[in-house]
Write a protein that holds these residues in place. Sequence first.
Motif, short mmCIF file in Angstrom:
data_model
loop_
_atom_site.label_atom_id
_atom_site.label_comp_id
_atom_site.label_asym_id
_atom_site.label_seq_id
_atom_site.Cartn_x
_atom_site.Cartn_y
_atom_site.Cartn_z
N LEU A 69 -24.24 -19.51 -28.75
CA LEU A 69 -25.44 -19.68 -28.51
C LEU A 69 -25.27 -19.21 -26.57
O LEU A 69 -23.61 -19.39 -26.64
N SER A 70 -26.06 -18.85 -25.70
CA SER A 70 -25.48 -18.12 -24.47
C SER A 70 -24.44 -19.93 -23.76
O SER A 70 -25.16 -20.93 -23.86
N ASP A 71 -23.50 -19.41 -22.98
CA ASP A 71 -23.04 -20.07 -22.43
C ASP A 71 -23.31 -20.81 -20.52
O ASP A 71 -22.44 -21.05 -19.60
N ASN A 72 -24.65 -19.61 -20.86
CA ASN A 72 -24.80 -19.45 -18.69
C ASN A 72 -25.74 -20.39 -18.87
O ASN A 72 -27.07 -19.96 -19.41
N ARG A 76 -29.82 -20.47 -19.08
CA ARG A 76 -30.47 -21.32 -20.36
C ARG A 76 -31.74 -22.15 -19.19
O ARG A 76 -32.73 -22.28 -19.79
N ARG A 77 -31.36 -23.06 -18.19
CA ARG A 77 -32.37 -23.02 -17.22
C ARG A 77 -33.67 -22.32 -17.26
O ARG A 77 -34.57 -22.59 -17.29
N TYR A 78 -33.45 -20.73 -17.41
CA TYR A 78 -34.59 -19.95 -16.54
C TYR A 78 -35.83 -20.08 -17.58
O TYR A 78 -36.52 -19.22 -18.13
N PHE A 102 -29.78 -17.80 -27.61
CA PHE A 102 -28.62 -17.37 -28.74
C PHE A 102 -28.17 -15.57 -27.67
O PHE A 102 -28.36 -14.98 -26.83
N ASP A 103 -26.60 -15.39 -27.91
CA ASP A 103 -25.83 -14.47 -26.87
C ASP A 103 -25.99 -13.54 -28.24
O ASP A 103 -25.12 -13.70 -28.67
N HIS A 120 -32.92 -14.36 -27.62
CA HIS A 120 -31.94 -13.53 -27.81
C HIS A 120 -31.84 -12.91 -25.78
O HIS A 120 -32.86 -13.09 -24.87
N THR A 121 -30.25 -13.27 -25.35
CA THR A 121 -30.30 -12.81 -24.67
C THR A 121 -30.46 -11.61 -23.95
O THR A 121 -30.73 -11.10 -22.94
N GLY A 122 -30.52 -10.99 -24.90
CA GLY A 122 -30.52 -8.95 -24.89
C GLY A 122 -32.78 -8.69 -24.54
O GLY A 122 -32.47 -7.80 -24.23
N MET A 123 -32.92 -10.21 -24.59
CA MET A 123 -34.42 -9.92 -24.07
C MET A 123 -34.62 -9.37 -22.74
O MET A 123 -35.78 -9.51 -22.49
N LEU A 124 -33.51 -9.85 -22.36
CA LEU A 124 -33.78 -10.11 -20.59
C LEU A 124 -33.70 -9.12 -19.91
O LEU A 124 -33.77 -8.60 -18.48
N GLN A 125 -33.54 -7.86 -20.81
CA GLN A 125 -32.61 -6.42 -20.59
C GLN A 125 -34.59 -5.93 -20.67
O GLN A 125 -34.65 -4.55 -20.30
N VAL A 126 -35.19 -6.87 -20.73
CA VAL A 126 -36.68 -5.83 -21.69
C VAL A 126 -37.85 -6.59 -20.88
O VAL A 126 -38.56 -6.07 -20.01
#
Length: 281
Positions: A69-72, A76-78, A102-103, A120-126
């Motif tokens: 899981l993401s530790d940011n 997570r709040r966003y 998920f990280d 997934h955190t990678g979705m934030l890049q798209v």
Amino acid sequence: MPSKPHPSASLARRPRAFLSALALTACVGALSGCDESPTGRKQVTLVPDAQMTALGEQSFEQLLKSQPLSDNPRLRRYVGCVAQALVDALPQPHGEWSIAVFDDPTPNAFALPGGKIGVHTGMLQVARTPDQLAAVIGHEIGHVLAEHANERLTQELAVQGGLMLVDLFAEEPGSFEHEAFRQALGLGAQYGLLLPYSRTHEREADRIGRDLMAKAGFDPRASVQLWQNMAAAGGGQPLAFLSTHPSHDNRMEELAAEMDQAVALYEEARAAGQKPGCRPP
């Protein structure tokens, strides 16, 4: 030379299996069109809701245990802010939904029966803006609202019932001819039934998600921009006929259709005070 046993002899030895397969196949055919999805499409969903919820919860728990899981906390709040705004726009009662980030660098997201959302955190890049992320999560919620997992599982059960009947009627189970016919039937079911339904599910989830994000106060026009980003990030795609997802161009064209109606929902929501204040990290 002993004579070959008549096919009915094989059936007589397996009456319960035969009746189960026949009942399943007949049931699916008889009930086809009895239910409707949120868009009015005819569908068959035979698996009890309680069982689908249990399956969704079990799958989500397994992912939480096996995937990092993401530790940011800001990230997570966003994501939680965007997802909760969409959940709040659902018709009541909608129950409690769980959201996990998920990280994982792959651009992916999902929603499961039982109110489980994963991003997934990678979705934030798209999905680079709150509106674009709302399009992603709204699409995944759309799959749950339309009971696509139930419909797909029902289809799979129907295919297995048909394959069981092939086995039961085979004069020489295990022969080359029998196996070739069985594989042909399975392939035909996959490309003639399961994949077209999956493409239908994707299009339907796009429509449901677009309208849901508009009702939550997110600009639905961002859904088209999202798939422009996806097209730029994804590069080449498999042939549309063999893909479970519509092509990016088709997707954007279909999302743009009826966009005026979605924008009207958006403007109505904003006028009513639906203004999610979700800030990217």
